[in-house]
Scaffold this motif. Structure first.
Motif, PDB file in Angstrom:
ATOM      1  N   THR A   1     -42.388  44.604  51.263  1.00  0.00           N
ATOM      2  CA  THR A   1     -42.233  46.066  50.156  1.00  0.00           C
ATOM      3  C   THR A   1     -40.780  46.629  49.746  1.00  0.00           C
ATOM      4  O   THR A   1     -40.663  46.582  48.157  1.00  0.00           O
ATOM      5  CB  THR A   1     -43.443  46.590  50.514  1.00  0.00           C
ATOM      6  OG1 THR A   1     -44.052  45.653  50.793  1.00  0.00           O
ATOM      7  CG2 THR A   1     -43.141  47.545  49.755  1.00  0.00           C
TER       8      THR A   1
ATOM      9  N   ASN B   1     -50.280  49.650  46.960  1.00  0.00           N
ATOM     10  CA  ASN B   1     -50.558  48.484  48.012  1.00  0.00           C
ATOM     11  C   ASN B   1     -50.108  48.921  48.825  1.00  0.00           C
ATOM     12  O   ASN B   1     -49.643  47.446  49.879  1.00  0.00           O
ATOM     13  CB  ASN B   1     -51.416  47.936  47.040  1.00  0.00           C
ATOM     14  CG  ASN B   1     -52.573  47.527  48.184  1.00  0.00           C
ATOM     15  OD1 ASN B   1     -53.392  48.002  48.569  1.00  0.00           O
ATOM     16  ND2 ASN B   1     -53.161  45.625  48.468  1.00  0.00           N
ATOM     17  N   SER B   2     -49.129  49.864  49.402  1.00  0.00           N
ATOM     18  CA  SER B   2     -48.348  49.216  50.466  1.00  0.00           C
ATOM     19  C   SER B   2     -48.590  50.435  51.164  1.00  0.00           C
ATOM     20  O   SER B   2     -49.567  51.430  51.210  1.00  0.00           O
ATOM     21  CB  SER B   2     -47.044  50.140  50.239  1.00  0.00           C
ATOM     22  OG  SER B   2     -46.855  51.619  49.595  1.00  0.00           O
ATOM     23  N   THR B   3     -48.409  50.409  52.993  1.00  0.00           N
ATOM     24  CA  THR B   3     -48.429  51.389  53.991  1.00  0.00           C
ATOM     25  C   THR B   3     -47.799  52.197  53.715  1.00  0.00           C
ATOM     26  O   THR B   3     -47.076  52.510  53.919  1.00  0.00           O
ATOM     27  CB  THR B   3     -48.161  50.598  55.259  1.00  0.00           C
ATOM     28  OG1 THR B   3     -48.963  48.955  54.924  1.00  0.00           O
ATOM     29  CG2 THR B   3     -48.838  50.947  56.066  1.00  0.00           C
TER      30      THR B   3
ATOM     31  N   GLY C   1     -56.004  54.934  53.089  1.00  0.00           N
ATOM     32  CA  GLY C   1     -55.870  53.767  53.681  1.00  0.00           C
ATOM     33  C   GLY C   1     -54.114  53.304  52.551  1.00  0.00           C
ATOM     34  O   GLY C   1     -53.339  54.216  52.770  1.00  0.00           O
ATOM     35  N   LYS C   2     -54.291  52.447  52.146  1.00  0.00           N
ATOM     36  CA  LYS C   2     -53.004  51.568  51.533  1.00  0.00           C
ATOM     37  C   LYS C   2     -52.965  52.927  50.207  1.00  0.00           C
ATOM     38  O   LYS C   2     -53.915  53.789  49.406  1.00  0.00           O
ATOM     39  CB  LYS C   2     -53.486  50.656  50.755  1.00  0.00           C
ATOM     40  CG  LYS C   2     -53.413  49.501  51.747  1.00  0.00           C
ATOM     41  CD  LYS C   2     -52.266  48.788  52.367  1.00  0.00           C
ATOM     42  CE  LYS C   2     -52.356  47.732  52.820  1.00  0.00           C
ATOM     43  NZ  LYS C   2     -50.821  47.593  53.859  1.00  0.00           N
TER      44      LYS C   2
ATOM     45  N   ASP D   1     -50.408  53.601  46.812  1.00  0.00           N
ATOM     46  CA  ASP D   1     -49.519  53.137  45.358  1.00  0.00           C
ATOM     47  C   ASP D   1     -48.169  54.454  45.446  1.00  0.00           C
ATOM     48  O   ASP D   1     -48.743  55.713  45.083  1.00  0.00           O
ATOM     49  CB  ASP D   1     -50.222  53.782  44.001  1.00  0.00           C
ATOM     50  CG  ASP D   1     -50.795  52.228  44.170  1.00  0.00           C
ATOM     51  OD1 ASP D   1     -50.816  51.302  44.928  1.00  0.00           O
ATOM     52  OD2 ASP D   1     -52.100  52.141  42.897  1.00  0.00           O
TER      53      ASP D   1
ATOM     54  N   ASP E   1     -53.671  57.476  46.968  1.00  0.00           N
ATOM     55  CA  ASP E   1     -54.207  56.054  47.059  1.00  0.00           C
ATOM     56  C   ASP E   1     -54.090  55.355  46.167  1.00  0.00           C
ATOM     57  O   ASP E   1     -53.957  55.372  45.269  1.00  0.00           O
ATOM     58  CB  ASP E   1     -55.450  56.845  47.785  1.00  0.00           C
ATOM     59  CG  ASP E   1     -56.070  57.306  48.679  1.00  0.00           C
ATOM     60  OD1 ASP E   1     -55.625  57.464  49.353  1.00  0.00           O
ATOM     61  OD2 ASP E   1     -57.009  58.904  48.081  1.00  0.00           O
ATOM     62  N   ALA E   2     -54.358  53.920  47.299  1.00  0.00           N
ATOM     63  CA  ALA E   2     -54.002  53.252  46.059  1.00  0.00           C
ATOM     64  C   ALA E   2     -55.097  52.891  44.761  1.00  0.00           C
ATOM     65  O   ALA E   2     -56.422  52.726  45.209  1.00  0.00           O
ATOM     66  CB  ALA E   2     -54.187  51.616  46.872  1.00  0.00           C
TER      67      ALA E   2
END
Length: 354
Positions: free
Chosen positions: A188, A211-213, A226-227, A229, A249-250
């Motif tokens: 990524t 949308n990354s961890t 969660g995922k 940005d 947050d994504a």
């Protein structure tokens, strides 16, 4: 703000460093009840906070028998040499020679111009003897911003200052070097959208990772769902870099919005050369916790310090290898664009200062 006026700074011809600018000399918290010895741009300097609170900087030698004044003591009136007790004021003038009434007219040492602001001590290095600043030191509002808390520290590097610039302008390495803190998925990072712009002496690098961890530091500091940005926005100037990183947050809002929410880390990175081969790296990190503020600040600061220790190991090993393989060619890849622009700026400024 404290200043030391009417200063003279002796600078070398053909300087390997950009001159006619402010460099960071110390964090304010470093100056307590003892003088500090520090070599900056090949200048041996003593820094001290006078009893009235003013920060002063002098050439680190007594004009009598050359003992470093940093081995002396701070007292009313100035800095006293630890060998024969000559007392110097903040302008480098000798005020007293114990045991004799007359102070020799030539009993003085060179002072340096310093300004303290934002809990930082900046020092002016001019290209000519007696040059005066044509600009104020860089400001950094996040040290007093109501939404942020911060702390920082200093590292000494056995490596040239531009290798540290290279590292900070290329954050693709996070996925490989910093897996325990601010890293994340290496693929990524390497494939992130990257925008590079130059204007005058400034290079701006912006990278976005939707949308990354979230990495460990982010998870420890903020309740992401969660995922995320994620963003990395870097502003390079010859004496310092400002790096704004963080995540939301994504798909919750626009990741490029100036007033975006989420978790923020605003880093100030001041790289001041010690010599051509060694450097001082002053850093602070400001973050924006909404709850458990002190605890989260400490987590962010501790993990940032751990991260920079990882970088220090890599950069010093890189420098050692470059010395061993001196003359061997190196290739560039796409992530080097920002660093290459910065090196061109430094080269041009050094030629101008010569």
């Amino acid at each position: 703000m404290t200043t030391c006026t009417d200063t003279l700074v002796a600078t070398k011809a053909n300087s390997p460093f950009p001159l006619d600018r402010w460099y960071l000399a110390a964090l304010s918290k470093e100056l307590t009840d003892k003088p500090i010895a520090r070599t900056l741009l090949n200048h041996p300097i003593v820094l001290y906070r006078a009893l009235d609170g003013q920060v002063n900087a002098l050439q680190d030698r007594c004009c009598h028998r050359q003992l470093p004044l940093s081995m002396g003591t701070i007292e009313e009136g100035g800095l006293r040499c630890g060998y024969h007790g000559l007392l110097f004021d903040g302008q480098g003038k000798c005020l007293e020679v114990p045991g004799q009434q007359k102070v020799p007219r030539k009993a003085k040492v060179e002072p340096y111009l310093v300004i303290e602001q934002d809990d930082l001590v900046w020092m002016w290095f001019g290209s000519e003897q007696g040059s005066t600043p044509d600009k104020a030191p860089p400001s950094y509002a996040y040290h007093a911003h109501p939404d942020y808390v911060y702390d920082g520290g200093m590292f000494h590097y056995e490596a040239p200052y531009q290798l540290i610039h290279d590292n900070l302008l290329d954050l693709s390495h996070l996925g490989y070097v910093h897996l325990k803190t601010i890293g994340g998925d290496a693929k990524t990072h390497m494939n992130a959208e990257m925008l590079v712009e130059t204007e005058g002496e400034t290079v701006t690098v912006k990278r976005y990772m939707p949308n990354s961890t979230p990495p460990p530091t982010y998870i420890a500091a903020y309740p992401f769902k969660g995922k995320i940005d994620r963003w990395q926005e870097i502003e390079f100037c010859p004496s310092h870099l400002r790096i704004w990183t963080g995540g939301i947050d994504a798909n919750s809002e626009q990741v490029t919005a100036p007033n975006r929410g989420g978790f923020h880390m605003r880093g100030l990175h001041c790289i001041t050369p010690e010599t051509e081969e060694t450097s001082h790296y002053f850093w602070t990190i400001a973050t924006n916790p909404k709850t458990d503020i002190e605890n989260i600040k400490q987590k962010v600061v501790e993990q940032t310090r751990f991260t920079f220790n990882e970088d220090k190991v890599v950069i010093e090993a890189q420098h050692k290898s470059m010395q061993h393989f001196k003359g061997q060619p190196m290739i560039d890849i796409h992530v080097d664009t920002g660093a290459n622009h910065a090196r061109k700026i430094i080269k041009s400024l050094c030629e101008t200062s010569s």
